[in-house]
Enzyme design. Structure first.
Site, PDB file in Angstrom:
ATOM      1  N   ARG A 161       1.061  -1.492   3.122  1.00 17.89           N
ATOM      2  CA  ARG A 161       1.238  -0.206   2.412  1.00 17.89           C
ATOM      3  C   ARG A 161       0.140   0.796   2.781  1.00 17.89           C
ATOM      4  O   ARG A 161      -0.310   1.575   1.947  1.00 17.89           O
ATOM      5  CB  ARG A 161       1.257  -0.413   0.887  1.00 17.89           C
ATOM      6  CG  ARG A 161       2.399  -1.285   0.378  1.00 17.89           C
ATOM      7  CD  ARG A 161       3.756  -0.636   0.593  1.00 17.89           C
ATOM      8  NE  ARG A 161       4.819  -1.337  -0.094  1.00 17.89           N
ATOM      9  CZ  ARG A 161       5.526  -2.360   0.437  1.00 17.89           C
ATOM     10  NH1 ARG A 161       5.274  -2.793   1.659  1.00 17.89           N
ATOM     11  NH2 ARG A 161       6.506  -2.913  -0.266  1.00 17.89           N
ATOM     12  N   SER A 235       7.858   0.024  -6.599  1.00 23.02           N
ATOM     13  CA  SER A 235       6.645  -0.665  -7.080  1.00 23.02           C
ATOM     14  C   SER A 235       5.573   0.361  -7.383  1.00 23.02           C
ATOM     15  O   SER A 235       5.215   1.158  -6.513  1.00 23.02           O
ATOM     16  CB  SER A 235       6.102  -1.613  -6.007  1.00 23.02           C
ATOM     17  OG  SER A 235       7.055  -2.569  -5.652  1.00 23.02           O
ATOM     18  N   GLU A 331       0.169   2.038  -5.988  1.00 22.66           N
ATOM     19  CA  GLU A 331       0.778   2.247  -4.672  1.00 22.66           C
ATOM     20  C   GLU A 331       1.334   3.665  -4.544  1.00 22.66           C
ATOM     21  O   GLU A 331       1.334   4.269  -3.478  1.00 22.66           O
ATOM     22  CB  GLU A 331       1.914   1.217  -4.480  1.00 22.66           C
ATOM     23  CG  GLU A 331       2.468   1.163  -3.074  1.00 22.66           C
ATOM     24  CD  GLU A 331       3.978   1.123  -3.055  1.00 22.66           C
ATOM     25  OE1 GLU A 331       4.606   2.177  -3.315  1.00 22.66           O
ATOM     26  OE2 GLU A 331       4.523   0.050  -2.763  1.00 22.66           O
TER      27      GLU A 331
END
Ligand code: FAD
Ligand code: EPU
Length: 335
Positions: A161, A235, A331
């Protein structure tokens, strides 16, 4: 055309209602340059599908939504192709188009919301594949000089990520096109357990890339909320990568705690599991909360503010720190 005080609710999947001081779309580099030249000193936000952002306040600057389209096979051999897509193409439509052409490599990344241009930003990943596995290169507009710079995989510095565009080049580039190297002789990747069991459920033993895509779509649809129905950005936190010793300590009381290999000496924990264990799964506060099927996803049932979601995420971080001694990292891009 540039609009003033544009409400951004239709442009972010969390459905947060905030205003941008100035807003426009651009469908070419020329249109991008023209918009930038009108407000050279304003804070800038490039938006794709708005599926990985949380607006906590009005944006007092220029928001430009990328709508650069295009699809091209730029190289083809007996066993591979290099395809180039405009950054404003819808990711899932691009994936389906490649599958229909028999080009393999993106099928595990089916149904991820957003644009092609945002995919390298956080090296999107799902079901055992990240775009770094099939990425070839990208072209990006350098905002300060107006030059187009090309990046290969190495110079993107992809991680879990992560990419250079979230770190040292944050805010400096507008990605305008991305190239992927795809295979004409697919090596099917069903390493992620849920895919195997979904294929079995579907009665498929010798899957095509289309079958893999369908299996991934079925799994995702069964647990992730559709942003058209419930506001969310996927997420909200990353899965934490921690020292082996931290995992060992958790396993003492929770022998089933999911954990996966990471870099040497480290393991990746499942943030969704940690959040569920801390009692947050399905928790609803007023009109927002933690999704009932996937604790890693924070949701806006309608009318919540970004600040409320932010505060909830802070409470979750504090609670996981207290219970497990693990610090979750957000995130989603916070604005
Ligand atoms: P946006 O939200 O518009 O932008 C994200 C960031 O990238 C912002 O900082 C923005 O400024 C920047 N940006 C966008 N486009 C450009 C550009 N052209 N040039 C420069 N900067 C740019 N992600 C995964 O990795 N895996 C998943 O499985 C996954 N599942 C999801 C499921 C759901 C239901 C949702 C809502 C989200 C999910 N996500 C997932 C997150 C999201 O889909 C990805 O991060 C996606 O790549 C975001 O694309 P976007 O176009 O919507 O980006
Ligand atoms: N789990 C729970 N409770 C929950 C959620 C998950 O116990 O509420 C457990 C599951 O049972 C499983 C483990 O946690 O053992 C992992 O769950 P899952 O397979 O659903 O994946 P995830 O780790 O929660 C990650 C990505 C997703 C991606 C999926 C599939 C991150 C931060 N998230 O989720 O990406 O789609 O794997 O590969 O890495 C996103 O980035 O927005 C996103 C949705």
């Amino acid at each position: 055309m540039i609009s003033e005080n544009q409400n951004l609710k239709p442009f972010n999947t969390f459905s947060i209602s905030v205003n941008a001081r100035h807003f426009s779309t651009f469908a070419s580099v020329e249109e991008l340059q023209s918009a930038l030249s009108q407000f050279p000193s304003e804070e800038l936000l490039i938006l794709g599908g708005g599926s990985n952002v949380l607006f906590t306040q009005d944006f007092n600057g220029l928001v430009l939504r990328n709508e650069i389209k295009g699809f091209e096979v730029v190289e083809e051999t007996a066993d591979h192709v290099i395809v180039k897509a405009g950054a404003g193409e819808v990711w899932h439509e691009f994936v389906l188009h490649c599958i229909n052409l028999g080009f393999a490599g993106l099928e595990n990344l089916s149904l991820i919301p957003g644009s092609v241009g945002a995919s390298p930003m956080q090296n999107i990943g799902a079901y055992g594949v990240e775009i770094k596995d099939v990425f070839h290169s990208l072209d990006a507009y350098h905002i300060e000089t107006g030059e187009i710079h090309s990046f290969d995989a190495k110079s993107c510095e992809f991680g879990y990520r992560e990419s250079v565009f979230k770190r040292k080049f944050k805010g400096q580039y507008v990605i305008i096109s991305v190239e992927f190297k795809l295979s004409k002789n697919p090596a099917i990747n069903t390493s992620y357990g849920a895919i195997e069991s979904e294929l079995t459920k579907m009665g498929i033993s010798n899957p095509t890339i289309k079958d893999i895509s369908n299996a991934v779509i079925a799994i995702r649809s069964s647990k992730l909320p559709n942003p058209k129905e419930i506001g969310n950005a996927g997420s909200f936190f990353k899965n934490p990568v921690v020292d082996q010793a931290v995992v060992d300590a958790i396993l003492v009381n929770h022998p089933d705690a999911p954990n996966y290999p990471a870099e040497p000496g480290k393991r990746k924990l499942a943030a969704g599991w940690l959040i569920e264990q801390a009692g947050w799964k399905g928790k609803t506060l007023d009109n927002y909360g933690v999704h009932k099927l996937q604790a890693l996803v924070l949701v806006n049932y309608g009318g919540a503010t970004g600040q409320q979601i932010w505060d909830l995420s802070g409470a979750i971080i504090a609670s996981i720190e207290e219970k497990f001694g693990v610090t979750l990292e957000r995130e989603v891009n916070i604005l």
